[in-house]
Design an enzyme around this catalytic site. Structure first.
Site, PDB file in Angstrom:
ATOM      1  N   TYR A  19      -2.467  -7.237  16.432  1.00 34.89           N
ATOM      2  CA  TYR A  19      -2.804  -6.418  15.270  1.00 34.89           C
ATOM      3  C   TYR A  19      -4.161  -5.751  15.451  1.00 34.89           C
ATOM      4  CZ  TYR A  19      -3.709  -5.251  10.351  1.00 34.89           C
ATOM      5  OH  TYR A  19      -4.008  -4.597   9.178  1.00 34.89           O
TER       6      TYR A  19
ATOM      7  N   LYS B 277      -4.666  -1.719  15.908  1.00 34.80           N
ATOM      8  CA  LYS B 277      -5.336  -1.013  14.810  1.00 34.80           C
ATOM      9  C   LYS B 277      -6.593  -0.300  15.309  1.00 34.80           C
ATOM     10  CE  LYS B 277      -2.649  -1.631  11.263  1.00 34.80           C
ATOM     11  NZ  LYS B 277      -2.045  -0.488  10.537  1.00 34.80           N
TER      12      LYS B 277
ATOM     13  N   ILE C 204       0.825  -1.203   0.000  1.00 38.91           N
ATOM     14  CA  ILE C 204       0.000   0.000   0.000  1.00 38.91           C
ATOM     15  C   ILE C 204       0.859   1.254   0.000  1.00 38.91           C
ATOM     16  CG2 ILE C 204      -1.669   1.340   1.344  1.00 38.91           C
ATOM     17  CD1 ILE C 204      -2.831  -1.314   2.331  1.00 38.91           C
TER      18      ILE C 204
ATOM     19  N   SER D 183      -6.973  -0.207   8.955  1.00 39.85           N
ATOM     20  CA  SER D 183      -7.363  -1.537   8.510  1.00 39.85           C
ATOM     21  C   SER D 183      -8.810  -1.699   8.903  1.00 39.85           C
ATOM     22  CB  SER D 183      -6.534  -2.622   9.210  1.00 39.85           C
ATOM     23  OG  SER D 183      -7.097  -3.908   9.017  1.00 39.85           O
TER      24      SER D 183
END
Length: 254
Positions: free
Chosen positions: A145, A149, A19, A132
């Site tokens: 994660y 996030k 990305i 995300s």
């Protein structure tokens, strides 16, 4: 949007691939001056050479000063894109939790600490946080994660609500699966949840530029995430039960 970005001084962290590289390419194509940051100096240099940008390798938590110097003394757009897709449960090692927190959250905070005072003084600045869909929802098999996030999204929200009347624009990009090295590393969990609807990194860059043109905070490269987010808020118990069914499916195949 081309006019707004042309000659803008842009920093993209974690831009050696995925990305980040797609964002760097898109900003450069629109006429921006781009600093490409990545821990991997060779990858950063390769992307920078491709787009006519400047490579500033190193830790995303400490890149602002060097990037500002490379751009002639100021930053207009900061893309906090570097991230760790740390898997594991609550039992993940302390070091895994600490690294995920440091890269996925504190790197954003440290960048804002350096950038926001200047932006407030001049009345403009743009902070782009690659979060995300896990930051809005969650991700099976990836507690560090998912949790960090969520925090990254909360920090982006806080920046927006606190400073938007003073000229700061904040965008939170929340894709589901994107065909990157990080997705490949998710293994069977990613195969079940993310791979079926995975998109290319360029599609994320397209979504960001559309969202910037429309002055939107929340950028959803997968529009269906909005429905999932609404369902989660409307009936958390049902949503958690549905997610637990996915968890059970994953446990049966891993």
């Amino acid at each position: 949007m081309v006019g707004a970005v042309r000659d803008a001084r842009v920093v993209v962290t974690g831009a050696g691939g995925g990305i980040g590289a797609a964002l760097a390419r898109r900003f450069a194509a629109e006429g921006a001056r781009v600093v490409v940051n990545d821990l991997d100096g060779d990858r950063a240099a390769a992307v920078a050479a491709e787009i006519g940008g400047t490579a500033v390798p190193g830790d995303a938590s400490a890149v602002v000063g060097a990037a500002r110097d490379a751009l002639g003394g100021s930053v207009d757009v900061y893309c906090a894109n570097a991230g760790l897709g740390s898997g594991g449960s609550e039992a993940a090692a302390e070091a895994v939790w600490a690294s995920a927190w440091d890269v996925n959250v504190m790197a954003h905070v440290r960048a804002a600490q350096e950038l926001v005072p200047e932006w407030l003084e001049r009345g403009s600045g743009r902070f782009v946080s690659t979060v995300s869909a896990a930051g809005l929802l969650t991700m099976i098999g990836a507690a560090p994660y998912s949790v960090t996030k969520h925090a990254a999204y909360a920090f982006a929200e806080w920046l927006s609500l606190t400073y938007q009347h003073r000229g700061l624009k904040v965008h939170a990009i929340c894709p589901q699966g994107v065909r990157t090295d990080m997705l490949a590393a998710t293994g069977s969990a990613g195969d079940i949840v993310l791979q079926p609807t995975a998109i290319e990194p360029d599609a994320v860059a397209d979504a960001l530029f559309k969202g910037m043109a429309e002055d939107r905070f929340l950028i959803l490269p997968h529009p269906e995430v909005a429905d999932f987010y609404q369902a989660r808020a409307a009936d958390p118990d049902r949503w958690l039960t549905n997610m637990n069914h996915i968890q059970q499916k994953w446990e049966a195949v891993r």
